[in-house]
Design a protein around this motif. Sequence first.
Motif, PDB file in Angstrom:
ATOM      1  N   ARG A 165       0.840  -1.187   0.000  1.00  0.00           N
ATOM      2  CA  ARG A 165       0.000   0.000   0.000  1.00  0.00           C
ATOM      3  C   ARG A 165       0.878   1.240   0.000  1.00  0.00           C
ATOM      4  O   ARG A 165       1.099   1.868   1.040  1.00  0.00           O
ATOM      5  CB  ARG A 165      -0.944  -0.009   1.209  1.00  0.00           C
ATOM      6  CG  ARG A 165      -1.987  -1.124   1.164  1.00  0.00           C
ATOM      7  CD  ARG A 165      -2.686  -1.271   2.481  1.00  0.00           C
ATOM      8  NE  ARG A 165      -3.760  -2.243   2.425  1.00  0.00           N
ATOM      9  CZ  ARG A 165      -3.571  -3.559   2.510  1.00  0.00           C
ATOM     10  NH1 ARG A 165      -2.337  -4.046   2.656  1.00  0.00           N
ATOM     11  NH2 ARG A 165      -4.594  -4.393   2.449  1.00  0.00           N
ATOM     12  N   PHE A 192      -0.318   4.529   1.641  1.00  0.00           N
ATOM     13  CA  PHE A 192      -0.226   4.493   3.098  1.00  0.00           C
ATOM     14  C   PHE A 192       1.207   4.797   3.539  1.00  0.00           C
ATOM     15  O   PHE A 192       1.423   5.497   4.533  1.00  0.00           O
ATOM     16  CB  PHE A 192      -0.664   3.130   3.615  1.00  0.00           C
ATOM     17  CG  PHE A 192      -0.618   2.991   5.112  1.00  0.00           C
ATOM     18  CD1 PHE A 192      -1.682   3.402   5.892  1.00  0.00           C
ATOM     19  CD2 PHE A 192       0.496   2.463   5.747  1.00  0.00           C
ATOM     20  CE1 PHE A 192      -1.646   3.285   7.276  1.00  0.00           C
ATOM     21  CE2 PHE A 192       0.546   2.338   7.119  1.00  0.00           C
ATOM     22  CZ  PHE A 192      -0.533   2.749   7.889  1.00  0.00           C
ATOM     23  N   ASP A 213      -8.678   8.733  -2.860  1.00  0.00           N
ATOM     24  CA  ASP A 213      -7.395   8.424  -2.219  1.00  0.00           C
ATOM     25  C   ASP A 213      -7.035   9.457  -1.159  1.00  0.00           C
ATOM     26  O   ASP A 213      -6.222   9.177  -0.269  1.00  0.00           O
ATOM     27  CB  ASP A 213      -6.285   8.354  -3.277  1.00  0.00           C
ATOM     28  CG  ASP A 213      -6.417   7.140  -4.175  1.00  0.00           C
ATOM     29  OD1 ASP A 213      -7.068   6.166  -3.752  1.00  0.00           O
ATOM     30  OD2 ASP A 213      -5.887   7.168  -5.298  1.00  0.00           O
ATOM     31  N   TRP A 237      -8.743  10.373   1.234  1.00  0.00           N
ATOM     32  CA  TRP A 237      -9.200   9.932   2.551  1.00  0.00           C
ATOM     33  C   TRP A 237      -8.146   9.105   3.268  1.00  0.00           C
ATOM     34  O   TRP A 237      -8.127   9.061   4.507  1.00  0.00           O
ATOM     35  CB  TRP A 237     -10.492   9.129   2.419  1.00  0.00           C
ATOM     36  CG  TRP A 237     -11.678   9.975   2.064  1.00  0.00           C
ATOM     37  CD1 TRP A 237     -12.378   9.961   0.896  1.00  0.00           C
ATOM     38  CD2 TRP A 237     -12.294  10.964   2.885  1.00  0.00           C
ATOM     39  NE1 TRP A 237     -13.394  10.880   0.928  1.00  0.00           N
ATOM     40  CE2 TRP A 237     -13.373  11.510   2.141  1.00  0.00           C
ATOM     41  CE3 TRP A 237     -12.053  11.444   4.168  1.00  0.00           C
ATOM     42  CZ2 TRP A 237     -14.195  12.519   2.653  1.00  0.00           C
ATOM     43  CZ3 TRP A 237     -12.873  12.441   4.676  1.00  0.00           C
ATOM     44  CH2 TRP A 237     -13.926  12.959   3.921  1.00  0.00           C
ATOM     45  N   VAL A 238      -7.281   8.424   2.519  1.00  0.00           N
ATOM     46  CA  VAL A 238      -6.196   7.672   3.161  1.00  0.00           C
ATOM     47  C   VAL A 238      -5.296   8.621   3.935  1.00  0.00           C
ATOM     48  O   VAL A 238      -4.931   8.379   5.104  1.00  0.00           O
ATOM     49  CB  VAL A 238      -5.395   6.884   2.112  1.00  0.00           C
ATOM     50  CG1 VAL A 238      -4.207   6.180   2.758  1.00  0.00           C
ATOM     51  CG2 VAL A 238      -6.294   5.880   1.401  1.00  0.00           C
ATOM     52  N   LYS A 240      -7.179   9.974   7.082  1.00  0.00           N
ATOM     53  CA  LYS A 240      -7.282   9.025   8.187  1.00  0.00           C
ATOM     54  C   LYS A 240      -5.948   8.850   8.903  1.00  0.00           C
ATOM     55  O   LYS A 240      -5.894   8.825  10.147  1.00  0.00           O
ATOM     56  CB  LYS A 240      -7.786   7.682   7.659  1.00  0.00           C
ATOM     57  CG  LYS A 240      -9.227   7.718   7.160  1.00  0.00           C
ATOM     58  CD  LYS A 240      -9.631   6.411   6.505  1.00  0.00           C
ATOM     59  CE  LYS A 240     -11.069   6.473   5.995  1.00  0.00           C
ATOM     60  NZ  LYS A 240     -11.478   5.232   5.297  1.00  0.00           N
ATOM     61  N   VAL A 241      -4.858   8.741   8.135  1.00  0.00           N
ATOM     62  CA  VAL A 241      -3.548   8.586   8.761  1.00  0.00           C
ATOM     63  C   VAL A 241      -3.177   9.845   9.545  1.00  0.00           C
ATOM     64  O   VAL A 241      -2.605   9.769  10.643  1.00  0.00           O
ATOM     65  CB  VAL A 241      -2.485   8.264   7.699  1.00  0.00           C
ATOM     66  CG1 VAL A 241      -1.082   8.274   8.303  1.00  0.00           C
ATOM     67  CG2 VAL A 241      -2.775   6.900   7.068  1.00  0.00           C
ATOM     68  N   THR A 259     -18.075   7.524   4.936  1.00  0.00           N
ATOM     69  CA  THR A 259     -17.192   6.681   5.722  1.00  0.00           C
ATOM     70  C   THR A 259     -17.980   5.945   6.791  1.00  0.00           C
ATOM     71  O   THR A 259     -19.099   6.314   7.133  1.00  0.00           O
ATOM     72  CB  THR A 259     -16.074   7.507   6.400  1.00  0.00           C
ATOM     73  OG1 THR A 259     -16.679   8.524   7.200  1.00  0.00           O
ATOM     74  CG2 THR A 259     -15.178   8.152   5.363  1.00  0.00           C
ATOM     75  N   TRP A 315     -15.004   5.575  11.761  1.00  0.00           N
ATOM     76  CA  TRP A 315     -14.134   6.686  11.363  1.00  0.00           C
ATOM     77  C   TRP A 315     -14.744   8.023  11.772  1.00  0.00           C
ATOM     78  O   TRP A 315     -14.023   8.996  12.017  1.00  0.00           O
ATOM     79  CB  TRP A 315     -13.867   6.643   9.865  1.00  0.00           C
ATOM     80  CG  TRP A 315     -12.867   5.605   9.498  1.00  0.00           C
ATOM     81  CD1 TRP A 315     -13.079   4.453   8.809  1.00  0.00           C
ATOM     82  CD2 TRP A 315     -11.478   5.606   9.843  1.00  0.00           C
ATOM     83  NE1 TRP A 315     -11.904   3.739   8.695  1.00  0.00           N
ATOM     84  CE2 TRP A 315     -10.912   4.419   9.312  1.00  0.00           C
ATOM     85  CE3 TRP A 315     -10.651   6.487  10.532  1.00  0.00           C
ATOM     86  CZ2 TRP A 315      -9.560   4.108   9.460  1.00  0.00           C
ATOM     87  CZ3 TRP A 315      -9.308   6.179  10.686  1.00  0.00           C
ATOM     88  CH2 TRP A 315      -8.782   5.004  10.149  1.00  0.00           C
TER      89      TRP A 315
END
Length: 459
Positions: free
Chosen positions: A60, A63, A163, A165-166, A169-170, A228, A232
Motif C-alpha cells: 500500500r 499508506f 485516495d 481519505w487515506v 485518516k492517517v 465513511t 471513522w
Amino acid sequence: MMNVPLRSPRRSRASWAPVVVLLGAIVAALGVAVSQDPTTSVIAAAVIVAPFLLYFLVTRPLFALAVTNSVHAYSIDLGGGFVSPYKISFALAILTTAYHVRKRGSLLPLPRGFSVAMLAFTMLVILGEVFAEYESSPMVLVEFGSSLLTFLMASQLIEKTSDGWVLAKVNVLNLLLVTVTVLRDGSWSMLEGNMSRASGIIGQPNALGIFAANILPFAFALLVTRTTQTRWRVVGFIGILASVYCQWGAASRGGASAAVAATVIFAWMAGRTLSRRVLAIGTAVLAINLAVMVAPASFTRVTDTFSAGAQGGTIDTSERADHVALGAEMFPHHPWLGHGFSAFGYERSRTTGSLGQSLHSAIFAVLVSYGVFAGILFVLMPVAGMFRVLSRRDTSPDRLVGVAAAAAVGGAFIASISGSNIFGSENWSNIAICYILALRIDETNDASARRARQPAATP
C-alpha cells in the motif's frame, strides 16, 4: 464428460504449524529477553512489528507516503548518526512509489501550474543560497528537496479523489498518537497549576500548535462526511478533541490562530447552502468560545494576547516586531535574490549580540532570504491551491477531503505570518494535495463528459 476446472487446493492447517511454532518461539525468546532487561522492549516490539509493517507499506504505497508525511513532524532520532523515523519511512516511501509506478507502467500527469511554480521557486532558492551573503544553508535545500519529492510521490500515488481519505485518516490517527505524548508531557494539573507549555513528541510548543491546527479540518471531514463508516466518524470526533487539547497544551498564538482560521474556512466551505454555512459558522464560533472558556491556565497567554489587541493594549510579540524591523532593513540591499537563509542570524548577532537562526515569520524570511519573486510565489502557491480545489468542490464525490486540505493550507498560511517553519513537508504536502485533487477532479469530469458525448450503441 464435462471438464471441471481445477481449483488450487486450500492450504491445510497443518501447513501453518511450522510458521506458528516459529513465531511462538520468537515471541517467547523476546519475552524472556524483556523480562531480563526491560530496555530491550523497544527492540522486541520492532522485531515483531517490522515484518508486518514492511509488508503493509510495500503493498500500500499511498499508506507509506501518508506515514512518511505524518512522522515528519516528530523531533526524535533513533540513536547516533541522526537516524530518524522520518528518514527510514521516507526511504521506504520512495522505494514503494518507484515499485508501484513501475508495476503500473505509466506516469500520471502532474499539476502543470504548480509544477512550474515549484520549479521556479526551487531555482530561486538555489540561487539565493549560491549567492548567499555569508554562508549557504544546505540543510534548507535538503528540507525543501524532501517536500519536492513528497509532491512527486503524491502526484503518482493519488490516482482518484477518494485516495485523499487515506491521507486524512492517517493524519488523524497520527494526531491521536501525538496527543498521548502531550498528555504525558503536559497533564491537566501541570497546565492548570504550573502554567507550563507542552510539546509532546513534536518537540516545540509552537510547532505542536500548528501541527494540531493542520490536522483539525481532516478530523472535521471524517466526522461530518456521509461516505465513511461510523468508526471513522468516532475517530474524527476524538481527533477534534485531541486537537483542542494539543492547542491548550501548546498555548501557541500562531497555532491557535491557525486552528480558528482552519475551522472557519472548513465550516463555511463545507456547507452547500447559505443557511447551512451560517449555521456551521455559528456552531464553530460557539465551540471555539467554549474551548477558550474551559482552557487551562497556560492558555491565558493566547487569550491575553488577543484581548490586548482588541482593546488597543500592548501585545507581547516575543521579539517578532524586532525581527520584522531588522528584516525590513535588510531587504532593500538584496531585493531580487535575497541574502540567503543564514544571513538574518548573522545580522541579528551583529546588531543585538543574540544569535537567531531565522526570522520569526516564514513570509518575511522568504522575502529576505530569496527575494521578492520567491516571496510572491511563496504567497501565490498556497492561495491559488486553495481556490483551485475549492472551486471544484461541488463537482467531486469526495468534496470534503478537498475542503479539509484547503482549510489546512489556509490555517498554515495564517500561522506562517508569525511562524518560522518555511519548508516543512507536512505543510507543503497539503498545498500539493490541493492541486493534485483538483487535477483528478478535472480528469474524472472530462472522462465523464467524453462518455456522455459518445453516441449510444445501436442494437
